[in-house]
Structure formats: C-alpha cells, structure tokens
Scaffold this motif. Structure first.
Motif, short mmCIF file in Angstrom:
data_model
loop_
_atom_site.label_atom_id
_atom_site.label_comp_id
_atom_site.label_asym_id
_atom_site.label_seq_id
_atom_site.Cartn_x
_atom_site.Cartn_y
_atom_site.Cartn_z
N UNK A 110 1.03 -1.06 -0.10
CA UNK A 110 0.36 -0.42 0.31
C UNK A 110 0.81 0.92 0.05
N UNK A 111 0.50 2.36 -0.67
CA UNK A 111 0.85 3.65 -0.67
C UNK A 111 0.81 4.73 -0.39
N UNK A 112 0.18 4.46 1.36
CA UNK A 112 -0.49 6.03 1.34
C UNK A 112 -1.18 6.06 2.92
N UNK A 113 -0.42 7.04 3.20
CA UNK A 113 -0.31 7.46 4.56
C UNK A 113 -1.89 8.22 5.19
N UNK A 114 -1.37 8.44 6.45
CA UNK A 114 -3.03 8.94 7.37
C UNK A 114 -2.86 10.56 7.73
N UNK A 115 -4.45 10.90 8.16
CA UNK A 115 -4.26 12.31 8.33
C UNK A 115 -3.45 12.06 9.70
N UNK A 116 -2.53 11.44 10.10
CA UNK A 116 -2.49 11.50 11.82
C UNK A 116 0.00 12.49 12.05
N UNK A 117 -0.62 13.33 12.71
CA UNK A 117 0.79 13.76 13.18
C UNK A 117 1.41 12.85 14.17
N UNK A 118 2.98 12.86 13.22
CA UNK A 118 3.52 12.08 13.79
C UNK A 118 4.08 12.36 15.02
N UNK A 119 4.31 11.33 16.52
CA UNK A 119 5.49 12.10 17.51
C UNK A 119 6.15 11.09 18.24
N UNK A 120 7.35 10.27 17.51
CA UNK A 120 7.56 9.34 17.72
C UNK A 120 9.05 9.38 18.06
N UNK A 121 9.29 10.96 17.80
CA UNK A 121 10.81 11.57 18.09
C UNK A 121 12.22 11.38 16.85
N UNK A 122 11.82 10.20 16.07
CA UNK A 122 12.97 9.87 15.40
C UNK A 122 13.49 10.98 14.24
N UNK A 123 14.87 11.02 14.71
CA UNK A 123 14.90 12.00 13.11
C UNK A 123 14.34 12.14 11.60
N UNK A 124 14.05 11.47 11.76
CA UNK A 124 13.54 11.43 10.10
C UNK A 124 11.81 11.10 10.18
N UNK A 125 11.11 11.73 11.36
CA UNK A 125 9.80 11.65 11.30
C UNK A 125 9.59 13.47 10.33
N UNK A 126 8.05 12.65 10.05
CA UNK A 126 7.36 13.07 8.70
C UNK A 126 7.15 14.12 9.77
N UNK A 127 6.68 16.04 9.05
CA UNK A 127 6.55 16.94 9.23
C UNK A 127 5.41 17.87 9.09
N UNK A 128 4.31 17.89 9.79
CA UNK A 128 3.05 18.69 9.03
C UNK A 128 1.60 17.47 9.68
N UNK A 129 0.56 17.09 9.12
CA UNK A 129 -0.54 16.60 9.54
C UNK A 129 -1.11 14.94 8.82
N UNK A 130 0.07 14.29 8.22
CA UNK A 130 0.67 13.10 8.30
C UNK A 130 1.39 12.23 8.48
N UNK A 131 1.18 11.24 8.28
CA UNK A 131 2.49 9.80 8.76
C UNK A 131 1.92 8.82 8.63
N UNK A 182 3.98 -9.54 -9.93
CA UNK A 182 3.74 -9.47 -10.45
C UNK A 182 3.60 -8.41 -9.20
N UNK A 183 4.06 -7.07 -9.50
CA UNK A 183 4.56 -5.92 -7.98
C UNK A 183 3.63 -4.62 -8.44
N UNK A 184 2.63 -5.38 -7.57
CA UNK A 184 1.30 -3.99 -7.38
C UNK A 184 1.09 -2.86 -6.25
N UNK A 185 1.54 -1.91 -6.13
CA UNK A 185 1.63 -0.28 -5.12
C UNK A 185 0.21 0.03 -5.19
N UNK A 186 -0.49 -0.39 -4.64
CA UNK A 186 -1.80 0.23 -4.31
C UNK A 186 -1.99 1.42 -3.61
N UNK A 187 -3.05 2.27 -4.31
CA UNK A 187 -3.08 3.86 -3.64
C UNK A 187 -5.34 3.42 -3.18
N UNK A 188 -4.81 4.18 -1.58
CA UNK A 188 -6.35 4.36 -1.18
C UNK A 188 -6.30 3.16 -0.52
#
Length: 407
Positions: A60-81, A112-118
């Motif tokens: 699956x390709x998609x992310x969630x409308x969650x603000x990440x709070x993991x403290x990782x150096x590569x944390x996603x910034x913003x309203x998606x994670x 066959x490799x499938x990257x699925x959206x949504x």
C-alpha cells in the motif's frame, strides 16, 4: 535510504504521486516492466522469467491524517504520517522484488508487484481492478501481502487459514439535518449537534445488543463535524462511522442496527428531514487460502525457526485486500484467486524489552499501535525480516528453475 525518504514524505489516500513514482522507478531499474497510473496513482511492475505461475506481491502507498510523535530523526513533519507502516511495506516488497530480480537463475514464472493507492479509504484495490488490473496484466495464481504489527521485530504471525485474519467492514458517512438558529434561542431551532451526540452514545451499545460477548465486532464513530461558532446552531452535523465484524451476516446485522439507531434519534430530535446515510466503503473479511498459508508458514518456520512464527488470532482491523481474491471470479470465468496475508513484527529489541508488562500480551497492549502518533517500525531489525518473509513466501509459489511449475 529508500525507507527513510518514504517515511519523511507521506502522501494521503488518492494523492500518492511521489510514493508511486519512487517504487516504479526502483522497479524499472531492476528490469521490471512498469505501468503507472493504474486505478488512480497505482503502479504495476511485471517481471517475466520463463513459463510458470504468476504471483502478485501487493503493498500500500498511502499515509494517514496523523501527526507523527515518534521523536525519530526522520519524523514526518505536518499533518500526515505513515502510522500504519505502509512505507515499511513498500520498502519490504521492493526488497523482495529486487532479490527475485537478481536471482532469476533460481526460479521461473512471473512476478507482478502492485503498489496500491487509497488502502486506508478501502477504495484503491477496487479502483485498480476496475481499471483492468487482471485483464491488462494477467490473472495471478496467488496474491501475497504482509502487514506490520507491534510484535517483536523478526517475528511473523499467520492466521489459521480457515478463519479470518482481519475483519470485514462497512464505512458510513451520515449527515444529520437540523434547523439552524441562535444559541440564545435553542427552543426555536433543532440542534443537529445534540442529535449527533445521542447517535454516538446509542451506537456504543449496538454490538453488545446484537452480538453479545462471544462474537468479535465493533461499531466506532471516528469523526464528528458540525458548526463553526459556539453562538450559532448549525444546519447539519456529519458523522463518520465504521462497522466491523468477522462474518458477512454479522456485518449486515450491525449495519441494519446502526441505520435503525440513526433513524430513531433523528425522529426523536424533531429533525426537519431524514438523515442521509451513505455507504462509502465496504470490504469482506480477509481470509487466507489454507493450502497457500500452510506452504508459506512452513517456509517461514524453516527460515526463521519455530519460535519466531506465531499464530495470529482474528483481528478487527480491516483491509480491501480480499477484493483481489473475489475479482478472480470475473476473469475468464475462473474462481477466486487464492490469497495469503500475514503479520510481521516491527518492535525493536530495546523497545520490546522496555515496554511495561509481565507478559507478551501486556507488552503488546503498552506499545504504540497502528494508527497512533507513536507508531514506527524499527527498521534495522524489522525491515530485513519483512523483506526475507516476502521473498521466501514468493519462492514457495514460484517454480524452481528448469522444473515445471505446479498447476
């Protein structure tokens, strides 16, 4: 690193342009014939290596409308994670696809490799299938997928094969109508916010009333939207409702009960018109094929050891993955496509050791679950295991080089 890049750049359901391109470009580099824009932003990579079985690996390709709070150096910034691990799944399937491409001397068939959206909206699999996934790229003999879970990294978990791995679900959008007005004169209005609150409270008892305690099921109000100012009674209130159960009959029974509750509360509120109830998604329970599951589970046990391959009890999480099985009926009059779906652990050794709890069940309950702001796979230990798990599963379904594949 591919995994870190995806994690830092999450995209919402239906907008996975960059994520799909990253996977497509990497597969093309390994010799896969890549098609983009399937069912929206879905992509398909095909590698033909002689005659034999066609297997499909899905991520699956998609992310969630969650603000990440993991403290990782590569944390996603913003309203998606990527709070459900989809970036992790994509990276693992790319790793497996790469290993298979570089070891073509040892197997034959088609991958066959499938990257699925949504996937999070339960609409992506259907969109890809309706865009001719099986007609354009061939009906697979089996479809494989895995999902992250807060088990210790290096572990995999399989369902029994004759019971659901995940629940079926129905997603509802409900609009409740009121009569707007002034907060100082509520007697001249019909407040849909109050109706929404009553509906939400009443729905808490639906599962207990309809299913008792022996049948796992859930009815959840996950979103409520109404009004803009405290001194204005709005015209409408909107609810997002999720209904989940392990059988279709229970799902239908709960859906009917939810609709009855909504209608009853609307009538009791004096609403000027009936509620609008729309089914926005529906998916069956995820059930793995018993024979394929046994083959993959045995191979995982041989590779990882008995201690690291666990049984997986039915979960009320849900997926649109079952549609890949059902769609087989509509292609050349064939039956359902066998599916195999398992869980992979993502908790690092230190995280697992420090999690509070005297036993595994208590530790699992204490770790950040999927969809939470603190969810994050421990890549150094979890990613190699997940890549190996998918590669091993694929090889159980492909024919060895120079040997006719099973029918």
């Amino acid at each position: 690193m591919f995994a870190l890049d995806l994690h830092q750049n999450p995209e919402p359901s239906g907008e996975e342009v960059r994520t799909a391109a990253c996977l497509a470009d990497a597969l093309a580099t390994e010799g896969y014939e890549v098609t983009r824009g399937v069912g929206g932003h879905g992509m398909v990579g095909v590698l033909v290596n002689g005659s034999g079985r066609r297997i499909m690996l899905r991520a699956e390709l998609d992310a969630l409308p969650v603000e990440e709070r993991t403290g990782l150096p590569y944390t996603a910034v913003g309203p998606l994670a990527h709070a459900c691990g989809h970036d992790f799944h994509v990276t693992a399937v790319l790793g497996a696809a790469t290993l298979l491409a570089r070891a073509r001397a040892y197997w034959q068939g088609t991958v066959i490799v499938v990257g699925q959206p949504a996937e999070e909206t339960l609409t992506g699999a259907r969109a890809m299938l309706e865009d001719g996934l099986y007609v354009r790229f061939g009906r697979p003999d089996v479809v494989l997928a895995q999902h992250s879970a807060p088990l210790p990294a290096g572990m995999v978990a399989h369902g029994r094969g004759d019971r659901p791995v995940l629940a079926g679900s129905v997603g509802l959008d409900v609009v409740l109508h009121g009569r707007g007005g002034h907060a100082g004169a509520p007697h001249l209005s019909v407040n849909p916010v109050l109706t929404a609150a009553k509906v939400a409270l009443r729905l808490e008892g639906v599962v207990r009333r309809e299913c008792g305690t022996a049948e796992p099921a859930a009815v959840t109000v996950g979103s409520v939207h109404a009004g803009a100012r405290s001194n204005v009674i709005p015209e409408t209130a909107e609810l997002g409702i999720s209904v989940r159960a392990l059988s279709r009959s229970t799902l239908d029974r709960l859906l009917s009960a939810v609709e009855s509750v909504v209608r009853a509360e609307v009538a009791a509120s004096g609403s000027p018109r009936p509620a609008d109830i729309a089914v926005v998604s529906r998916s069956a329970a995820t059930v793995s094929d018993p024979q394929v599951t046994a083959q993959v589970r045995d191979a995982h046990r041989a590779a990882f050891g008995e201690r690291l391959v666990l049984p997986w009890p039915p979960s009320l999480a849900t997926e649109d993955f079952p549609l890949y099985g059902e769609a087989g009926h509509s292609v050349h009059g064939c039956g359902a496509v066998p599916l195999c779906y398992w869980m992979v652990g993502i908790a690092g050794p230190r995280q697992w050791a420090h999690a509070p709890g005297a036993n595994a069940a208590e530790k699992l309950a204490a770790l950040p679950p999927n969809h939470s702001p603190g969810f994050a796979p421990h890549l150094p230990t979890a990613l190699p295991a997940a890549t190996s798990a998918m590669t091993i599963a694929a090889l159980t379904q492909l024919g060895p080089s120079g040997t006719p594949s099973p029918p």
